[in-house]
Design an enzyme around this catalytic site. Structure first.
Site, PDB file in Angstrom:
ATOM      1  N   ASN A 153     -10.729  -2.279  -6.098  1.00 13.78           N
ATOM      2  CA  ASN A 153      -9.749  -1.904  -7.027  1.00 13.78           C
ATOM      3  C   ASN A 153     -10.140  -1.069  -8.449  1.00 13.78           C
ATOM      4  OD1 ASN A 153      -6.351  -2.595  -5.787  1.00 13.78           O
ATOM      5  ND2 ASN A 153      -7.563  -0.705  -5.186  1.00 13.78           N
ATOM      6  N   ASP A 193       0.649  -1.625   0.083  1.00 17.18           N
ATOM      7  CA  ASP A 193       0.081  -0.132   0.353  1.00 17.18           C
ATOM      8  C   ASP A 193       1.304   1.490  -0.004  1.00 17.18           C
ATOM      9  OD1 ASP A 193      -2.380   1.185  -0.012  1.00 17.18           O
ATOM     10  OD2 ASP A 193      -2.234   0.917   2.051  1.00 17.18           O
TER      11      ASP A 193
HETATM   12  C1  FPP Z   1      -1.134   0.182  -3.596  1.00 13.24           C
HETATM   13  O1  FPP Z   1      -1.319   1.441  -3.768  1.00 13.24           O
HETATM   14  C2  FPP Z   1      -1.136  -0.033  -4.958  1.00 13.24           C
HETATM   15  C3  FPP Z   1      -1.704  -0.473  -5.477  1.00 13.24           C
HETATM   16  C4  FPP Z   1      -3.263  -1.262  -5.564  1.00 13.24           C
HETATM   17  C5  FPP Z   1      -1.151  -1.814  -6.430  1.00 13.24           C
HETATM   18  C6  FPP Z   1      -0.005  -2.658  -6.080  1.00 13.24           C
HETATM   19  C7  FPP Z   1       0.292  -2.782  -7.768  1.00 13.24           C
HETATM   20  C8  FPP Z   1       1.705  -2.517  -8.186  1.00 13.24           C
HETATM   21  C9  FPP Z   1       2.940  -2.066  -7.124  1.00 13.24           C
HETATM   22  C10 FPP Z   1       1.917  -3.046  -9.084  1.00 13.24           C
HETATM   23  C11 FPP Z   1       2.325  -3.889 -10.282  1.00 13.24           C
HETATM   24  C12 FPP Z   1       2.115  -4.721  -9.780  1.00 13.24           C
HETATM   25  C13 FPP Z   1       2.855  -6.318  -9.909  1.00 13.24           C
HETATM   26  C14 FPP Z   1       3.063  -7.414  -8.984  1.00 13.24           C
HETATM   27  C15 FPP Z   1       3.370  -6.456 -10.845  1.00 13.24           C
HETATM   28  P1  FPP Z   1      -2.458   3.181  -4.000  1.00 13.24           P
HETATM   29  O2  FPP Z   1      -2.482   2.955  -5.258  1.00 13.24           O
HETATM   30  O3  FPP Z   1      -3.527   1.627  -2.598  1.00 13.24           O
HETATM   31  O4  FPP Z   1      -1.652   3.848  -2.992  1.00 13.24           O
HETATM   32  P2  FPP Z   1      -2.113   5.238  -2.083  1.00 13.24           P
HETATM   33  O5  FPP Z   1      -3.199   3.979  -1.106  1.00 13.24           O
HETATM   34  O6  FPP Z   1      -1.281   5.891  -1.078  1.00 13.24           O
HETATM   35  O7  FPP Z   1      -3.279   5.906  -2.887  1.00 13.24           O
END
Ligand code: FPP
Length: 241
Positions: free
Chosen positions: A63, A15
Site C-alpha cells: 500500500n 477491501d
Molecule cells: C482497502 O480498500 C482498504 C485499505 C487499503 C485500508 C483499510 C483502512 C481502513 C478501513 C481505515 C483505517 C483503519 C483503521 C484500523 C482505523 P481499497 O482502497 O483497496 O479499495 P479498492 O480495492 O476498492 O480500491
C-alpha cells in the site's frame, strides 16, 4: 448463532473502500472514512459475541505504492481513530496490538500506537491486532534472518528449530493460528496476509464492499464457519470417535 463455537481468531482483509467511493462518484478517501465506521462496528460486534482475537489488515507493505495523498489520509485516519477509540477500548476491555514493519510508519502513528498498546496491555476481553505496513513474506524474511542469526550464535540448535520456534519469532508470536479469514469486495486472494498463520483457516469471501460490511455480515460469516467441519487432515470418522 452457537456461542460455544466462536472462532478463537478471526482475521479480515478489509477491501473495497475505493470502489465503494467510486460507485458513489466520490474520491477514494471518502471510502476510507466510511471504512473506519465499519471497523468500529465490526470491533464492537466481535467483542459482543466474544471473539477472543480479531486481526485487521489495515495497511500492507504494498500500500506504500499508492498515491502519496491517499497514504497520508490513511495515516491521519489511523492516528485520529486510535485517539478517538482509545476510551472505548478501555471500557470494553480491548487490548490493542500491532504487527508489521512498524518502523516504516510515520512518527505520529508510531507514537499513538505505542501509547494505546501500552495503556491497553492489561485488557483481556479481546485482542485487536492491526496489521500495518504488514506483508507476510517480509515477516517471514525477518523471522528467518533472526533465526539464522541465533543458529549462527548457537543460541538455537538446528535440531530444535521446529514449527513452534518459528511461531515464536513471527510478528504474531502472541497470537493463535487464524481460524476464520474473511475478505470483502469479491476478490478471492490472500494478498500476502498471514500466509503461515492461515494454514488451517476457513476462508470466507463476500461480495460486500468493506464500508457496507456490518454486524450482520460478521454474524453470517461466523455462522457459515460454524457449519463447516474442520478436519485438520483427518477423516470425518476419526473426528467423531
Ligand atoms: C482497502 O480498500 C482498504 C485499505 C487499503 C485500508 C483499510 C483502512 C481502513 C478501513 C481505515 C483505517 C483503519 C483503521 C484500523 C482505523 P481499497 O482502497 O483497496 O479499495 P479498492 O480495492 O476498492 O480500491
Amino acid at each position: 448463532m452457537e456461542f460455544s463455537n466462536i472462532p478463537n481468531h478471526v482475521a479480515i482483509i478489509m477491501d473495497g473502500n475505493g470502489r465503494w467511493a467510486t460507485e458513489q462518484g466520490k474520491p477514494r478517501i471518502y471510502g476510507h472514512k466510511h471504512g473506519v465506521d465499519s471497523v468500529r462496528s465490526i470491533v464492537e460486534a466481535a467483542r459482543e459475541i466474544k471473539v477472543p482475537h480479531l486481526t485487521l489488515y489495515a495497511f500492507s507493505t504494498e500500500n506504500w505504492e499508492r498515491p502519496k495523498e491517499e497514504v497520508s489520509v490513511l495515516m491521519n485516519l489511523l492516528v485520529r481513530s486510535l485517539r478517538g477509540e482509545f476510551r472505548k477500548m478501555m471500557q470494553n476491555d480491548i487490548q490493542l496490538n500491532a504487527i508489521g514493519n512498524l518502523g516504516n510508519l510515520p512518527k505520529a502513528v508510531r507514537e499513538e500506537l505505542e501509547y494505546v498498546t501500552q495503556k491497553t496491555k492489561n485488557n483481556t476481553g479481546m485482542v485487536l491486532t492491526l496489521a500495518l505496513s504488514y506483508g507476510s513474506r517480509e515477516e517471514l524474511v525477518q523471522t528467518f534472518r533472526c533465526l539464522a542469526e541465533k543458529v549462527k550464535r548457537n543460541t538455537i540448535s538446528l535440531e530444535n528449530l521446529d514449527e513452534s520456534v518459528i511461531n515464536e519469532h513471527l510478528y504474531t508470536r502472541n497470537l493463535p493460528d487464524v481460524d476464520l479469514l474473511i475478505r470483502t469486495s469479491g476478490e478471492k486472494r490472500i494478498s500476502n496476509f498471514l500466509l503461515w498463520q492461515i494454514a488451517y483457516a476457513e476462508l470466507y469471501f463476500t461480495d460486500k464492499l468493506w464500508p457496507d460490511f456490518g454486524k450482520e455480515d460478521l454474524h453470517q460469516a461466523i455462522l457459515n464457519y460454524q457449519q463447516r467441519e474442520r478436519r485438520f487432515g483427518k477423516t470425518s470418522q476419526q473426528l467423531q470417535s
